[in-house]
Design an enzyme around this catalytic site. Structure first.
Site, PDB file in Angstrom:
ATOM      1  N   ASP A  51      38.883  48.959  43.429  1.00 50.71           N
ATOM      2  CA  ASP A  51      40.468  49.298  44.251  1.00 50.71           C
ATOM      3  C   ASP A  51      40.510  51.072  44.226  1.00 50.71           C
ATOM      4  OD1 ASP A  51      40.249  50.575  41.261  1.00 50.71           O
ATOM      5  OD2 ASP A  51      43.142  50.877  41.808  1.00 50.71           O
ATOM      6  N   HIS A  76      33.151  42.956  42.488  1.00 48.87           N
ATOM      7  CA  HIS A  76      34.388  42.940  43.486  1.00 48.87           C
ATOM      8  C   HIS A  76      34.638  44.499  43.912  1.00 48.87           C
ATOM      9  CE1 HIS A  76      38.705  42.178  43.106  1.00 48.87           C
ATOM     10  NE2 HIS A  76      38.733  43.290  42.365  1.00 48.87           N
ATOM     11  N   ASP A 128      27.575  37.124  38.710  1.00 47.92           N
ATOM     12  CA  ASP A 128      27.804  37.888  39.909  1.00 47.92           C
ATOM     13  C   ASP A 128      28.489  37.000  40.806  1.00 47.92           C
ATOM     14  OD1 ASP A 128      27.134  39.833  41.728  1.00 47.92           O
ATOM     15  OD2 ASP A 128      25.601  38.923  42.442  1.00 47.92           O
ATOM     16  N   GLU A 134      33.576  44.423  38.373  1.00 48.98           N
ATOM     17  CA  GLU A 134      33.908  45.161  39.061  1.00 48.98           C
ATOM     18  C   GLU A 134      33.394  46.762  39.314  1.00 48.98           C
ATOM     19  OE1 GLU A 134      38.160  46.485  38.427  1.00 48.98           O
ATOM     20  OE2 GLU A 134      38.180  47.416  40.460  1.00 48.98           O
TER      21      GLU A 134
HETATM   22  O1  9MR Z   1      37.486  50.273  32.573  1.00 46.58           O
HETATM   23  C1  9MR Z   1      39.004  49.633  32.463  1.00 46.58           C
HETATM   24  C2  9MR Z   1      38.675  49.258  30.866  1.00 46.58           C
HETATM   25  O2  9MR Z   1      38.220  49.840  30.125  1.00 46.58           O
HETATM   26  C3  9MR Z   1      39.991  48.639  30.692  1.00 46.58           C
HETATM   27  O3  9MR Z   1      39.515  47.444  29.237  1.00 46.58           O
HETATM   28  C4  9MR Z   1      40.731  47.360  32.492  1.00 46.58           C
HETATM   29  C5  9MR Z   1      41.905  46.441  31.447  1.00 46.58           C
HETATM   30  O4  9MR Z   1      42.905  47.580  31.328  1.00 46.58           O
HETATM   31  O5  9MR Z   1      40.443  48.466  32.779  1.00 46.58           O
HETATM   32  C6  9MR Z   1      39.619  49.223  33.474  1.00 46.58           C
HETATM   33  O6  9MR Z   1      39.932  49.193  34.424  1.00 46.58           O
HETATM   34  C7  9MR Z   1      39.675  49.364  35.844  1.00 46.58           C
HETATM   35  C8  9MR Z   1      41.143  50.160  36.206  1.00 46.58           C
HETATM   36  O7  9MR Z   1      43.222  49.962  35.500  1.00 46.58           O
HETATM   37  C9  9MR Z   1      41.750  50.432  37.746  1.00 46.58           C
HETATM   38  N1  9MR Z   1      40.772  50.073  38.370  1.00 46.58           N
HETATM   39  C10 9MR Z   1      39.451  48.928  38.630  1.00 46.58           C
HETATM   40  C11 9MR Z   1      39.000  49.674  36.658  1.00 46.58           C
HETATM   41  C12 9MR Z   1      37.773  48.983  36.517  1.00 46.58           C
HETATM   42  O8  9MR Z   1      37.223  47.467  36.480  1.00 46.58           O
END
Ligand code: 9MR
Ligand code: ZN
Length: 537
Positions: A155, A462, A509, A518
């Site tokens: 994102d 992602h 994947d 991601e």
């Molecule tokens: O890395 C984060 C992970 O530890 C959490 O469990 C998750 C859910 O809250 O969020 C991950 O962070 C994401 C973030 O909220 C938005 N950008 C992408 C991040 C990776 O998926």
């Protein structure tokens, strides 16, 4: 991906054969080895690896150290081709570092010269950001330029607490492994200048009057998966100031002072002033603790119930830089009351950064109680990682596979590398290499979790630019298996697995899988540190 000639070389075999064969990539048989007997418990039951559900045996070809490209064959099954070469990780090291350039947001965009035709893009997210709540008395009227920095992940959000982790890892890399500071990774800059790009953005995230730091800047909701960065023109909003962001910021800026003082004293001074101003906010707001992101936002929350570990880190970096008593007093009283020292390399638990900062403060007396307690804690943490590593069927030092498990594993390797600096041990070094081998393909999914590296590597991360261009930006570490994926609504992998799927195999994947596939700046950053350790000749 491969092995260096003098390192241990092991493949894990899951079929019931007695021998394995090693071939050159052009099919010449070079060696035949025996597979060991199955490992069994006291009752003679064959041991099944708990995390993967596999029965693994080691095909050990450590003594084979000819250079070239090879594969392992067990009966009809072939492994992907891998290399044995002294510099086998050099290209990868540059690629993993270059991802920060690809993630750049803001002013100049990323140019064809460095990003190639495919991934170059125009300036993005350059509009002014408003405070999300216009009725707020202190911040409601705020409208500021916070352009720059790196997109967090797949994102386009920019969040201060995970950014702080990424910056800390890159600064530690440049400091601990000086050869990395000179590495030309194919971007416009080297590691310290690339890191400065993020630090300059962070400086903009501090409210100049209060010294508090906004937790994040994002649009209200994530851009669509088909929107390139420059096409995402929605209004940018700042979330509230948080103690976590402010303390992480103070830590990063105090550390930045030490790293940039020789290169650019005026910039270093700016970082120092900002760090102290942030600490003032923290002392003026001693009750600020839990962060809960406003429901206004549909973007990443980075919610964090406890800010004390971030303050611990801030005090440690400020002490290391300034040697002022007040920071030492804070550290002494904080540590005195605790039995565990907030182990973790972020984004939620920053305690290990605090520990590292204190343990590497030159003026500290190694016989003082504070030093001894922190060091013991650090070594005990490393010892628990080693215990897990020894038991695991794939030599993975993870107790649990959560969202971003590849980050946790990389962080743990960082702990071992630093423990090895404090007290050298063969086990630490061996375990670090095993973690890297896991990430690079020697795992239960038989896939390299770094895009573009390894014959069989993740291809569908992602990550918006990769999805849109139908090609993965190379060098990105994907999140990896997530044993809790079934609770994640909307992730396609949640439907591809069931209760019986072992945690180490809860991965696919596919680019819709934000909870297993991601990519993130703070997942690449600990991998940069590991590769920096190996790059250091
Ligand atoms: O890395 C984060 C992970 O530890 C959490 O469990 C998750 C859910 O809250 O969020 C991950 O962070 C994401 C973030 O909220 C938005 N950008 C992408 C991040 C990776 O998926
Ligand atoms: Zn952007």
């Amino acid at each position: 991906v491969g092995y260096r000639p003098d390192d241990s070389k092991v493949a894990f075999v899951v079929s019931q054969d007695r021998t394995f064969k090693l071939y050159t990539a052009d099919d010449k048989l070079f060696m035949t080895g025996n597979l060991p007997v199955y490992k069994a418990d006291e009752k003679g039951e064959v041991l099944v690896d708990e995390k993967s559900g596999d029965i693994t045996r080691s095909a050990d070809f450590t003594n084979f150290n000819l250079e070239g490209s090879f594969y392992i064959k067990v009966r009809a099954d072939k492994s992907p081709v891998f290399k044995i070469e002294p510099n086998v990780y050099d290209g990868l090291t540059a690629g993993v570092l270059k991802v920060f350039y690809y993630q750049r947001c803001g002013g100049n965009g990323i140019t064809e010269e460095y990003a190639g035709e495919k991934f170059a893009h125009d300036p993005c997210h350059t509009g002014k950001a408003k405070y999300y709540d216009p009725t707020n008395e202190i911040y409601g009227s705020v409208e500021i330029d916070v352009s720059g920095g790196w997109h967090d992940a797949g994102d386009y959000g920019r969040y201060v607490t995970p950014a702080s982790k990424a910056v800390a890892d890159l600064l530690l890399t440049a400091e601990h492994f000086p050869a990395m500071a000179d590495l030309d990774f194919g971007g416009p800059d080297k590691i310290l200048a690339e890191t400065r790009y993020e630090i300059e953005w962070m400086l903009k995230m501090q409210n100049p009057i209060t010294g508090g730091v906004y937790h994040k800047v994002t649009t209200k909701n994530h851009a669509s998966m088909t929107a390139l960065p420059e096409a995402d023109k929605d209004q940018l909003y700042l979330s509230p100031v948080s103690a976590q962001a402010t303390a992480d910021f103070a830590a990063v800026m105090a550390y930045a002072y030490r790293m940039y003082n020789k290169i650019d004293p005026a910039f270093a001074q700016e970082c120092m002033v900002a760090a102290k101003k942030a600490w003032e906010w923290l002392t003026a707001n001693p009750d600020a603790n839990a962060y809960v992101d406003p429901s206004f936002f549909g973007t990443g929350t980075y919610n964090d119930g406890n800010a004390k570990d971030e303050l611990f880190w801030a005090a440690a970096e400020l002490f290391k830089t300034t040697k002022e008593e007040k920071y030492l007093d804070y550290l002494t009283s904080y540590v005195a009351g605790k039995s565990n020292l907030d182990n973790g390399f972020g984004w939620a638990d920053m305690g290990s950064y605090a520990q590292v900062a204190y343990l590497t403060t030159e003026s500290v007396d190694k016989n003082d109680e504070l030093y001894k307690k922190i060091k013991q804690n650090f070594i005990d943490h490393a010892a628990s990682i080693i215990e897990t590593w020894k038991k695991d069927g794939y030599k993975v030092a993870l107790d649990d596979y959560v969202w971003g498990s590849n980050k946790d594993l990389s962080d743990r390797a960082m702990i071992l590398i630093i423990a090895n600096m404090l007290e050298e041990k063969h086990e630490y070094k061996a375990a670090v290499l095993d973690q890297l081998n896991y990430l690079l393909g020697r795992n239960a999914m038989d896939i390299s979790y770094v895009t573009g590296y390894g014959e069989k590597a993740a291809k569908h991360p992602h990550h918006r630019q990769s999805v849109i261009n139908e090609q993965a930006v190379p060098g990105m570490l994907v999140g990896g298996p997530n044993g809790y994926i079934m609770d994640v609504n909307g992730d396609p992998v949640a439907k591809m697995v069931d209760e019986k799927t072992p945690p180490a195999k809860c991965y696919a994947d596919v680019d819709g899988s934000y909870a297993t596939n991601e990519i993130c700046i703070y997942w690449n950053s600990p991998l940069v540190y590991i590769l920096g350790y190996l790059y250091q000749k």
